[in-house]
Design a protein around this motif. Structure first.
Motif, mmCIF file in Angstrom:
data_model
loop_
_atom_site.group_PDB
_atom_site.id
_atom_site.type_symbol
_atom_site.label_atom_id
_atom_site.label_comp_id
_atom_site.label_asym_id
_atom_site.label_seq_id
_atom_site.Cartn_x
_atom_site.Cartn_y
_atom_site.Cartn_z
ATOM 1 N N ASP A 101 0.848 -1.186 0.000
ATOM 2 C CA ASP A 101 0.000 0.000 0.000
ATOM 3 C C ASP A 101 0.890 1.245 0.000
ATOM 4 O OD1 ASP A 101 -2.472 -1.370 0.175
ATOM 5 O OD2 ASP A 101 -2.147 -1.677 2.321
ATOM 6 N N LEU A 102 0.540 2.216 -0.807
ATOM 7 C CA LEU A 102 1.274 3.484 -0.832
ATOM 8 C C LEU A 102 0.783 4.347 0.321
ATOM 9 C CD1 LEU A 102 3.254 5.459 -2.198
ATOM 10 C CD2 LEU A 102 1.337 6.228 -3.618
ATOM 11 N N LEU A 103 1.688 4.684 1.263
ATOM 12 C CA LEU A 103 1.314 5.481 2.422
ATOM 13 C C LEU A 103 1.570 6.967 2.226
ATOM 14 C CD1 LEU A 103 2.648 3.319 5.402
ATOM 15 C CD2 LEU A 103 0.383 3.295 4.347
ATOM 16 N N HIS A 104 2.759 7.302 1.727
ATOM 17 C CA HIS A 104 3.138 8.703 1.620
ATOM 18 C C HIS A 104 3.998 8.929 0.384
ATOM 19 C CE1 HIS A 104 1.879 9.085 5.806
ATOM 20 N NE2 HIS A 104 2.722 8.118 6.130
ATOM 21 N N VAL A 105 3.901 10.139 -0.173
ATOM 22 C CA VAL A 105 4.825 10.594 -1.210
ATOM 23 C C VAL A 105 5.399 11.931 -0.751
ATOM 24 C CG1 VAL A 105 5.144 11.277 -3.598
ATOM 25 C CG2 VAL A 105 3.539 9.445 -3.047
ATOM 26 N N TYR A 106 6.724 11.991 -0.648
ATOM 27 C CA TYR A 106 7.405 13.215 -0.260
ATOM 28 C C TYR A 106 8.201 13.735 -1.459
ATOM 29 C CZ TYR A 106 6.579 11.204 4.384
ATOM 30 O OH TYR A 106 6.005 10.640 5.503
ATOM 31 N N GLN A 107 8.253 15.055 -1.634
ATOM 32 C CA GLN A 107 9.023 15.622 -2.738
ATOM 33 C C GLN A 107 10.206 16.419 -2.207
ATOM 34 O OE1 GLN A 107 6.809 17.786 -5.685
ATOM 35 N NE2 GLN A 107 8.581 18.066 -7.014
ATOM 36 N N GLY A 108 11.353 16.259 -2.882
ATOM 37 C CA GLY A 108 12.544 16.992 -2.505
ATOM 38 C C GLY A 108 12.395 18.488 -2.750
ATOM 39 N N MET A 109 13.074 19.273 -1.909
ATOM 40 C CA MET A 109 13.035 20.719 -2.030
ATOM 41 C C MET A 109 14.424 21.273 -1.722
ATOM 42 S SD MET A 109 9.369 21.586 -0.163
ATOM 43 C CE MET A 109 9.099 23.085 -1.132
ATOM 44 N N VAL A 110 14.724 22.447 -2.253
ATOM 45 C CA VAL A 110 16.033 23.064 -2.041
ATOM 46 C C VAL A 110 15.866 24.553 -1.770
ATOM 47 C CG1 VAL A 110 16.380 23.458 -4.519
ATOM 48 C CG2 VAL A 110 18.369 23.365 -2.971
ATOM 49 N N LEU A 111 16.703 25.069 -0.889
ATOM 50 C CA LEU A 111 16.765 26.510 -0.617
ATOM 51 C C LEU A 111 18.224 26.941 -0.697
ATOM 52 C CD1 LEU A 111 15.003 28.634 2.042
ATOM 53 C CD2 LEU A 111 17.500 28.598 2.049
ATOM 54 N N LYS A 112 18.474 28.034 -1.408
ATOM 55 C CA LYS A 112 19.823 28.594 -1.500
ATOM 56 C C LYS A 112 20.014 29.599 -0.369
ATOM 57 C CE LYS A 112 20.025 27.951 -6.520
ATOM 58 N NZ LYS A 112 20.951 26.816 -6.452
ATOM 59 N N THR A 113 21.110 29.466 0.348
ATOM 60 C CA THR A 113 21.318 30.287 1.543
ATOM 61 C C THR A 113 21.985 31.638 1.263
ATOM 62 O OG1 THR A 113 23.480 29.278 2.008
ATOM 63 C CG2 THR A 113 21.526 28.213 2.970
ATOM 64 N N LYS A 114 22.363 31.889 0.016
ATOM 65 C CA LYS A 114 23.114 33.104 -0.317
ATOM 66 C C LYS A 114 22.440 34.363 0.204
ATOM 67 C CE LYS A 114 24.873 35.761 -4.243
ATOM 68 N NZ LYS A 114 24.982 35.849 -5.730
ATOM 69 N N ASP A 115 21.138 34.484 -0.004
ATOM 70 C CA ASP A 115 20.425 35.699 0.384
ATOM 71 C C ASP A 115 19.621 35.526 1.670
ATOM 72 O OD1 ASP A 115 21.342 37.072 -1.903
ATOM 73 O OD2 ASP A 115 19.782 36.118 -3.117
ATOM 74 N N TRP A 116 19.883 34.450 2.387
ATOM 75 C CA TRP A 116 19.140 34.178 3.619
ATOM 76 C C TRP A 116 19.615 35.118 4.726
ATOM 77 C CZ3 TRP A 116 14.889 31.660 4.972
ATOM 78 C CH2 TRP A 116 14.653 31.411 6.327
ATOM 79 N N GLU A 117 18.675 35.774 5.380
ATOM 80 C CA GLU A 117 18.994 36.672 6.487
ATOM 81 C C GLU A 117 18.877 35.911 7.798
ATOM 82 O OE1 GLU A 117 20.141 39.639 6.260
ATOM 83 O OE2 GLU A 117 19.903 39.892 4.091
ATOM 84 N N THR A 118 19.983 35.749 8.508
ATOM 85 C CA THR A 118 19.960 34.970 9.747
ATOM 86 C C THR A 118 19.300 35.735 10.891
ATOM 87 O OG1 THR A 118 22.174 35.751 10.337
ATOM 88 C CG2 THR A 118 22.025 33.689 9.111
ATOM 89 N N ASN A 119 19.407 37.069 10.906
ATOM 90 C CA ASN A 119 18.817 37.910 11.945
ATOM 91 C C ASN A 119 19.143 37.349 13.327
ATOM 92 O OD1 ASN A 119 17.727 39.696 10.012
ATOM 93 N ND2 ASN A 119 15.949 38.365 9.716
ATOM 94 N N ASP A 120 18.122 37.086 14.137
ATOM 95 C CA ASP A 120 18.356 36.577 15.491
ATOM 96 C C ASP A 120 18.065 35.085 15.609
ATOM 97 O OD1 ASP A 120 18.992 39.178 16.371
ATOM 98 O OD2 ASP A 120 16.857 39.637 16.691
ATOM 99 N N GLU A 256 8.780 7.683 -2.113
ATOM 100 C CA GLU A 256 7.509 6.996 -1.952
ATOM 101 C C GLU A 256 7.646 5.960 -0.841
ATOM 102 O OE1 GLU A 256 5.515 6.673 -6.283
ATOM 103 O OE2 GLU A 256 7.278 5.432 -5.976
ATOM 104 N N VAL A 257 6.740 5.992 0.118
ATOM 105 C CA VAL A 257 6.761 5.049 1.230
ATOM 106 C C VAL A 257 5.620 4.055 1.059
ATOM 107 C CG1 VAL A 257 6.666 4.763 3.724
ATOM 108 C CG2 VAL A 257 7.752 6.806 2.743
ATOM 109 N N PHE A 258 5.972 2.793 0.903
ATOM 110 C CA PHE A 258 5.015 1.710 0.772
ATOM 111 C C PHE A 258 5.075 0.821 2.016
ATOM 112 C CE2 PHE A 258 6.202 2.938 -3.478
ATOM 113 C CZ PHE A 258 5.041 2.860 -4.219
ATOM 114 N N TYR A 259 3.942 0.190 2.344
ATOM 115 C CA TYR A 259 3.884 -0.677 3.525
ATOM 116 C C TYR A 259 3.108 -1.935 3.182
ATOM 117 C CZ TYR A 259 3.655 -1.916 8.484
ATOM 118 O OH TYR A 259 3.790 -2.544 9.697
ATOM 119 N N LYS A 260 3.577 -3.068 3.721
ATOM 120 C CA LYS A 260 2.919 -4.351 3.482
ATOM 121 C C LYS A 260 2.810 -5.102 4.792
ATOM 122 C CE LYS A 260 3.421 -8.619 0.782
ATOM 123 N NZ LYS A 260 4.252 -9.341 -0.212
ATOM 124 N N GLN A 261 1.624 -5.663 5.058
ATOM 125 C CA GLN A 261 1.459 -6.471 6.269
ATOM 126 C C GLN A 261 0.473 -7.612 6.024
ATOM 127 O OE1 GLN A 261 -0.039 -4.006 9.375
ATOM 128 N NE2 GLN A 261 -1.857 -3.388 8.270
#
Length: 261
Positions: A101-120, A256-261
């Motif tokens: 059974d298909l339980l979950h589908v997760y998709q990869g994501m990316v963030l570039k830190t060049k313009d990321w403001e760390t602030n506090d 993709e996370v599949f499970y069988k029981q």
């Protein structure tokens, strides 16, 4: 720790190898002995404490019914995790046909830190870096109460914490509420080209108060502090819109996370 699945791009390489390396613990003794990282694309991981196994495969190998049946014939309950560059792929159909059974589908994501403001973010008083065994146990308990456990081995966090003390591969954190109660977790791995965020969780009773955002901002800021130009994660269906607002972009890598029981 330098063994690698070879995937369709650098993002997929780091996401998938990170998952496989740290699925249970960083020692790799749990991985089936006849697995060859350089040539094979199916990794069988034993979870001895409950006599189940997890199988990791990727889209560079097209599964067939015979192969799946050989792996599953002695095991009633099991998780199969397939990585792909396509949300619906040939391996997906083979596993469904073999009663997963298909339980979950997760998709990869990316963030570039060049313009990321760390602030506090790095001095946020709600964030506590995990330093002691007791804090690791607290971290684990929150994960147990917030995650679906098909893709989690709860007893891995203490070995990973101990391994990290010498090898500096990850950074576990807790977040506390206004009453100093720990209500959430976060983790970032950085032993590959990219930093990879994982284990983001907030207890149900503490949600909607900005704690998840605190965790994410801290981890991204930490990645920038240690010199990582890009941060990766797998987004859930609910989490993806939140991550996009922060600045993450979708990439063509799926879990993709599949499970069988």
């Amino acid at each position: 720790m330098k063994k690698k699945f070879k995937m369709h791009n650098a993002y997929a390489n780091d996401l998938i190898n990170n998952f496989t390396k740290y699925y249970a613990n960083p020692i790799q003794a749990y991985i089936k002995q006849n697995f060859n990282w350089e040539t094979d694309h199916v990794c069988v991981i034993n979870k001895e404490e409950d006599n189940t196994i997890t199988v990791v495969s990727n889209d560079l190998l097209k599964l067939d019914n015979k192969q799946v049946r050989e792996i599953t014939r002695k095991q009633k309950t099991m998780t199969w995790i397939n990585f792909s560059n396509n949300e619906h792929n040939e391996n997906h159909d083979v596993l469904i046909n073999n009663h997963f059974d298909l339980l979950h589908v997760y998709q990869g994501m990316v963030l570039k830190t060049k313009d990321w403001e760390t602030n506090d973010s790095l001095t946020n008083p709600h964030i506590k870096v995990v330093e002691t065994k007791t804090e690791v146990e607290t971290f684990t308990n929150i994960i147990e109460n917030t995650f679906d456990l098909e893709t989690i081995v709860l007893n891995k966090y203490l070995p990973i914490h101990k391994y990290n003390l010498e090898n500096k591969v990850n950074h576990l954190i807790l977040v506390k509420d206004e009453n100093d109660n720990f209500v959430g977790t976060g983790n970032i791995y950085f032993d590959d080209q990219h930093a990879i965020i994982d284990d983001i969780s907030v207890l149900v009773e503490a949600r909607g108060k900005g704690y998840a955002k605190m965790i994410m901002f801290y981890l991204i800021s930490y990645a920038k502090k240690i010199g990582k130009s890009e941060v990766l994660l797998f987004g859930t269906e609910d989490g993806t819109p939140v991550y996009e607002k922060i600045g993450f972009k979708l990439i063509d890598t799926y879990m993709e996370v599949f499970y069988k029981q």
